[in-house]
Write an enzyme that holds these catalytic residues in place. Sequence first.
Site, PDB file in Angstrom:
ATOM      1  N   HIS A 210       2.338   1.663  -3.281  1.00  0.00           N
ATOM      2  CA  HIS A 210       1.372   2.600  -3.850  1.00  0.00           C
ATOM      3  C   HIS A 210       1.852   4.041  -3.780  1.00  0.00           C
ATOM      4  O   HIS A 210       1.078   4.964  -3.993  1.00  0.00           O
ATOM      5  CB  HIS A 210       0.026   2.474  -3.145  1.00  0.00           C
ATOM      6  CG  HIS A 210      -0.671   1.168  -3.397  1.00  0.00           C
ATOM      7  ND1 HIS A 210      -1.933   0.887  -2.915  1.00  0.00           N
ATOM      8  CD2 HIS A 210      -0.286   0.058  -4.084  1.00  0.00           C
ATOM      9  CE1 HIS A 210      -2.290  -0.337  -3.287  1.00  0.00           C
ATOM     10  NE2 HIS A 210      -1.296  -0.860  -3.988  1.00  0.00           N
TER      11      HIS A 210
ATOM     12  N   ASP B 216       0.856  -1.181   0.000  1.00  0.00           N
ATOM     13  CA  ASP B 216       0.000   0.000   0.000  1.00  0.00           C
ATOM     14  C   ASP B 216       0.894   1.233   0.000  1.00  0.00           C
ATOM     15  O   ASP B 216       2.011   1.180  -0.501  1.00  0.00           O
ATOM     16  CB  ASP B 216      -0.950  -0.026   1.211  1.00  0.00           C
ATOM     17  CG  ASP B 216      -2.301   0.628   0.903  1.00  0.00           C
ATOM     18  OD1 ASP B 216      -2.294   1.827   0.565  1.00  0.00           O
ATOM     19  OD2 ASP B 216      -3.334  -0.035   1.001  1.00  0.00           O
TER      20      ASP B 216
END
Length: 482
Positions: A312, A289
């Site tokens: 991410h 993430d």
Amino acid sequence: MEHSHVSIFIFCMSLVCFFLSTQARWHQHHTKHKHHTHHHKISEISAPPFPAPEPSDPLAPEPSSPLAPEPSSPSDEGNAYNSTGVFDVRKFGAIGDGVTDDTEAFKMAWDCACQVNSAVLHVPYGFSFMIQSTIFTGPCQGGLVFQVDGTIMPPDGPDDWPKNNSKRQWLVFYRINGMYLQGGGLIDGRGQKWWDLPCKPHKGINRTTLSGPCDSPIAIRFFLSSNLTVQGLKVKDSPQFHFRFDGCKNVHVESLHITAPAQSPNTDGIHIENTDGVEIYNSVISNGDDCISIGSGCYDVDIKNLTCGPGHGISIGSLGNHNSRACVSNITVRDSVVKVSDNGVRIKTWQGGSGAVSAITFSNIHMESVRNPIIIDQFYCLTKDCTNQTSAVYVSDILYESIKGTYDIRSPPMHFVCSDSVPCTNISLSDIELLPAQGDIVLDPLCWNAYGDSETLTIPPVYCLMEGIPRSILDNKDMGYC
């Protein structure tokens, strides 16, 4: 509260006396067998060198340098507390075999160390300590050091997690002022069995999920704390966020190494919320993430020399969920690298929110095969059924300078997609050079209701930003009120 502190202090002194008498008998009985006794030297409490030397296994715990040169006296060698102010968790009963529950030993060591100025709670090298979900509560005396040179781990997965313990957090530090969490050791979140829960996003078609319990613990959470330093640690495989700072002030993070698999869900490296005065320096984060996510109520944040990815990227947001007000300002990300990630530097907000994101600087950032190197997304949504709403978080005064590298050709290298009713303003671009990682087709940037300018020529050229400030902003003095 004062009576409680006195009781704890008396308990700790009693424990010291117990170990003194026990050690005296042990020493007398075993004098002839000293060659069978192995004493583990306690590590020096000092910041790790930077750049830190890479071990053969980058996540293996490393012993710190030796403690002060003066030798321990025989009467100190088995004590729970010694003259150096060090509280070794083993002297409080911790076993460190990776199987035995050492929670109570850590709690006792914390309670005692908390009462002593500049105390050191020591987790020694060469041992693996399994501890349950625990809240380490302050206030404590100043200068407390939580020195992790060994390995700390939770129970292995939700089935081993005690039913009465919270499944939303593991190690919590609450109301602490002036603390160091540091060392060359490893905090292993053992997240695999949590990631495999049916409720988590799968790797199958459309990232399908099933219903069922889904709470997963944050590995390390600081709550309502201040003047914190976290440095030198290796942290891996948290079930959810690796670090979270809520309602904190003056946080310094240095030389962390955080890792989790690229497909591990919601494993943000560092998340901050309602926290100000944050410095995150010289760290490496790769996960499933955001490397760093900045939530509402954060300001005065400086991120420097971060290596991020796969993951991410670095995100401000998401903000404004459930029609909430969100305020973020004075954030700087500089001198960093983002590689093989879904996003580079991102601002993401939900429709229907309010508040403002302002005074944001992204400077001197190198991108390596990043899908969306520069992105503002004011239509952030995790499902396909989010409805259009008229209110939005106001995004303004965003500077992108010296951002260079390569992008994944599946998406345009720059997205400025702003709210229909609340446009983004004062977006400034300077010295941008983003080229496709494969091929030679340079995709045009994408803009929607975005205002700003390019101070220098950019690659690719940005012609879609509109000039000036729209009338809707000028006429609404309460726009972006925080």
